[in-house]
Design an enzyme around this catalytic site. Structure first.
Site, PDB file in Angstrom:
ATOM      1  N   TYR A 155       0.804  -1.221   0.000  1.00 16.09           N
ATOM      2  CA  TYR A 155       0.000   0.000   0.000  1.00 16.09           C
ATOM      3  C   TYR A 155       0.839   1.274   0.000  1.00 16.09           C
ATOM      4  O   TYR A 155       0.298   2.375  -0.112  1.00 16.09           O
ATOM      5  CB  TYR A 155      -0.907   0.033   1.236  1.00 16.09           C
ATOM      6  CG  TYR A 155      -1.881  -1.108   1.333  1.00 16.09           C
ATOM      7  CD1 TYR A 155      -3.004  -1.169   0.513  1.00 16.09           C
ATOM      8  CD2 TYR A 155      -1.692  -2.137   2.257  1.00 16.09           C
ATOM      9  CE1 TYR A 155      -3.904  -2.219   0.608  1.00 16.09           C
ATOM     10  CE2 TYR A 155      -2.587  -3.194   2.357  1.00 16.09           C
ATOM     11  CZ  TYR A 155      -3.694  -3.227   1.530  1.00 16.09           C
ATOM     12  OH  TYR A 155      -4.581  -4.270   1.618  1.00 16.09           O
ATOM     13  N   HIS A 179      -4.244   6.465  -1.407  1.00 18.41           N
ATOM     14  CA  HIS A 179      -4.853   6.450  -0.073  1.00 18.41           C
ATOM     15  C   HIS A 179      -3.822   6.623   1.032  1.00 18.41           C
ATOM     16  O   HIS A 179      -4.184   6.858   2.186  1.00 18.41           O
ATOM     17  CB  HIS A 179      -5.582   5.119   0.115  1.00 18.41           C
ATOM     18  CG  HIS A 179      -6.912   5.213   0.791  1.00 18.41           C
ATOM     19  ND1 HIS A 179      -7.644   6.390   0.900  1.00 18.41           N
ATOM     20  CD2 HIS A 179      -7.681   4.259   1.394  1.00 18.41           C
ATOM     21  CE1 HIS A 179      -8.773   6.143   1.540  1.00 18.41           C
ATOM     22  NE2 HIS A 179      -8.817   4.866   1.853  1.00 18.41           N
ATOM     23  N   TYR A 185      -5.133  -0.393   9.706  1.00 13.46           N
ATOM     24  CA  TYR A 185      -5.823  -0.230   8.434  1.00 13.46           C
ATOM     25  C   TYR A 185      -6.789   0.951   8.535  1.00 13.46           C
ATOM     26  O   TYR A 185      -7.310   1.284   9.596  1.00 13.46           O
ATOM     27  CB  TYR A 185      -6.514  -1.507   7.949  1.00 13.46           C
ATOM     28  CG  TYR A 185      -5.507  -2.561   7.545  1.00 13.46           C
ATOM     29  CD1 TYR A 185      -4.891  -2.508   6.301  1.00 13.46           C
ATOM     30  CD2 TYR A 185      -5.141  -3.569   8.439  1.00 13.46           C
ATOM     31  CE1 TYR A 185      -3.938  -3.447   5.936  1.00 13.46           C
ATOM     32  CE2 TYR A 185      -4.184  -4.506   8.083  1.00 13.46           C
ATOM     33  CZ  TYR A 185      -3.586  -4.438   6.829  1.00 13.46           C
ATOM     34  OH  TYR A 185      -2.631  -5.349   6.473  1.00 13.46           O
ATOM     35  N   ASN A 223      -9.862   1.867   7.776  1.00 17.11           N
ATOM     36  CA  ASN A 223     -11.229   1.961   8.292  1.00 17.11           C
ATOM     37  C   ASN A 223     -11.334   1.708   9.791  1.00 17.11           C
ATOM     38  O   ASN A 223     -12.434   1.744  10.347  1.00 17.11           O
ATOM     39  CB  ASN A 223     -12.158   1.014   7.515  1.00 17.11           C
ATOM     40  CG  ASN A 223     -11.768  -0.439   7.644  1.00 17.11           C
ATOM     41  OD1 ASN A 223     -10.726  -0.761   8.203  1.00 17.11           O
ATOM     42  ND2 ASN A 223     -12.598  -1.328   7.119  1.00 17.11           N
ATOM     43  N   ASP A 276      -6.013  11.833   2.105  1.00 16.00           N
ATOM     44  CA  ASP A 276      -6.361  12.031   0.701  1.00 16.00           C
ATOM     45  C   ASP A 276      -7.805  12.506   0.589  1.00 16.00           C
ATOM     46  O   ASP A 276      -8.650  12.175   1.418  1.00 16.00           O
ATOM     47  CB  ASP A 276      -6.173  10.731  -0.081  1.00 16.00           C
ATOM     48  CG  ASP A 276      -6.979   9.575   0.499  1.00 16.00           C
ATOM     49  OD1 ASP A 276      -6.783   9.253   1.693  1.00 16.00           O
ATOM     50  OD2 ASP A 276      -7.814   8.994  -0.223  1.00 16.00           O
ATOM     51  N   ASN A 303     -13.127   6.649   4.857  1.00 14.25           N
ATOM     52  CA  ASN A 303     -13.276   5.685   5.941  1.00 14.25           C
ATOM     53  C   ASN A 303     -12.387   5.984   7.144  1.00 14.25           C
ATOM     54  O   ASN A 303     -12.747   5.679   8.285  1.00 14.25           O
ATOM     55  CB  ASN A 303     -12.996   4.271   5.429  1.00 14.25           C
ATOM     56  CG  ASN A 303     -14.115   3.742   4.550  1.00 14.25           C
ATOM     57  OD1 ASN A 303     -15.268   4.141   4.688  1.00 14.25           O
ATOM     58  ND2 ASN A 303     -13.780   2.861   3.626  1.00 14.25           N
TER      59      ASN A 303
END
Length: 203
Positions: free
Chosen positions: A26, A31, A82, A84, A109, A130
């Site tokens: 990632y 994101h 993570y 969320n 973002d 999220n």
């Protein structure tokens, strides 16, 4: 609350949270631009991230600003839960370091802003993000945001696919500049206050 300065506790630390997802797959995603800004701020402070006990986050403690009254104690954080689930680690850090909610800055973002454009604000909705949704659920909306524009997905690409893709080759040509500018904006917000930082960076 709207885009106005609030009274913060004198001498209270600031908690600067870069939002993103942990893991190398990632690392360069759109994101994860919050992590990119946090990493650059860490370089400026001269520290290395370390695991923050039970908070499920990586943190650095340090100071930013010139010597004197404008110097600020800050905690830089990257939640490792993570995106969320960001609210849990951020709330744990807020409570551990005794940070007023108004002294929390989320760097994230933003789809509804053109690529590279910044918007600084206090409070407001999550706009479907999220990470913000989780933070607001955990501690209410009255924290600062540094919103880093990534633009909308092209064509019929789904939002989830778009934000979890790396920046394009064309975008990467300017990415370092925009990450530096976002880091400057965070520093200005903490040192000078929201209104002055907005006047400089809300381009």
């Amino acid at each position: 609350m709207g885009d106005t300065d609030v009274t913060t506790e004198p001498g209270a630390p600031w908690l600067i949270v870069g939002l993103g997802n942990p893991g190398p797959e990632y690392a360069r995603n759109r994101h994860n631009v919050g992590f990119m800004v946090a990493d650059l701020l860490a370089e400026r402070i001269g520290g290395k991230f370390k695991r923050a006990g039970k908070a499920q986050a990586q943190v650095i403690e340090g100071r930013i600003g010139p010597p004197g009254p404008a110097n600020r104690r800050v905690i830089l954080a990257k939640p490792m839960s993570y995106m969320n689930l960001s609210g849990g680690p951020v709330t744990a850090l807020r409570d551990f370091y005794k940070v007023p909610t108004a002294n929390i800055v989320a760097v994230h973002d933003e789809l509804d802003i053109d690529y590279g454009v910044l918007r600084l604000k206090l409070g407001g909705g999550d706009n479907g993000h999220n990470g913000l949704k989780s933070m607001t659920k955990s501690m209410g909306p009255d924290y600062h945001r540094v919103r880093f524009g990534i633009g909308r997905p092209p064509g019929r690409m789904q939002v989830a696919d778009f934000v979890l893709k790396d920046f394009s080759a064309a975008e990467r040509k300017e990415l370092d500049y925009f990450v530096h500018r976002a880091s400057d904006a965070v520093e200005a917000l903490v040192i000078e206050g929201l209104e002055r930082a907005q006047s400089t960076y809300n381009s």
